[in-house]
Write a protein that holds these residues in place. Structure first.
Motif: not given
Length: 123
Positions: A11-15, A84-91, A119-123
């Motif tokens: 998901v993209q950041a903010g998603g 409001s996912l952030e790249s730091e949430d990737t795990a 979960v992978t968050v792209s910035s």
């Protein structure tokens, strides 16, 4: 108790994403439940926890206001809504169950673990 986590993805950041943790083998209606995560090269860390009734919840400070844990005991399932996912949430996110009714932030308090969902968050 077997726990099956699902709902992860890219998901993209903010998603947003909603993770599900479906339990089988017995009811989890009287178990405290938790979500933990582990990023590459890091220790597993606490994310959120919920008591058996859903009346008590705790969150890691970095996810407060963005994540929400909930449960549907009739469906034997626990959820983690992540906004409001952030790249730091990737795990890799793991759900866990404990043979006690209360919520707990400690991984050592849990007796059963699911296999994890990425979960992978792209910035």
């Amino acid at each position: 108790v077997q726990l099956q986590a699902s709902g992860g993805g890219l998901v993209q950041a903010g998603g947003s994403l909603r993770l599900s943790c479906a339990a089988s083998g017995r009811t989890i209606s009287n178990y405290g439940m938790g979500w933990f995560r582990q990023a590459p090269g890091k220790e597993r860390e606490f994310v959120a926890t919920i008591s058996w009734s859903g009346g008590i919840t705790y969150y890691q400070d970095s996810v407060k206001g963005r994540f929400a844990i909930s449960r549907d005991n009739a469906k034997n399932t626990v959820y983690l809504q992540m906004n409001s996912l952030e790249s730091e949430d990737t795990a890799v996110y793991f759900c866990a169950a404990r043979r006690a009714t209360g919520a707990s932030t400690s991984s050592g308090a849990y007796d059963y673990w699911g296999q994890g969902t990425q979960v992978t968050v792209s910035s």
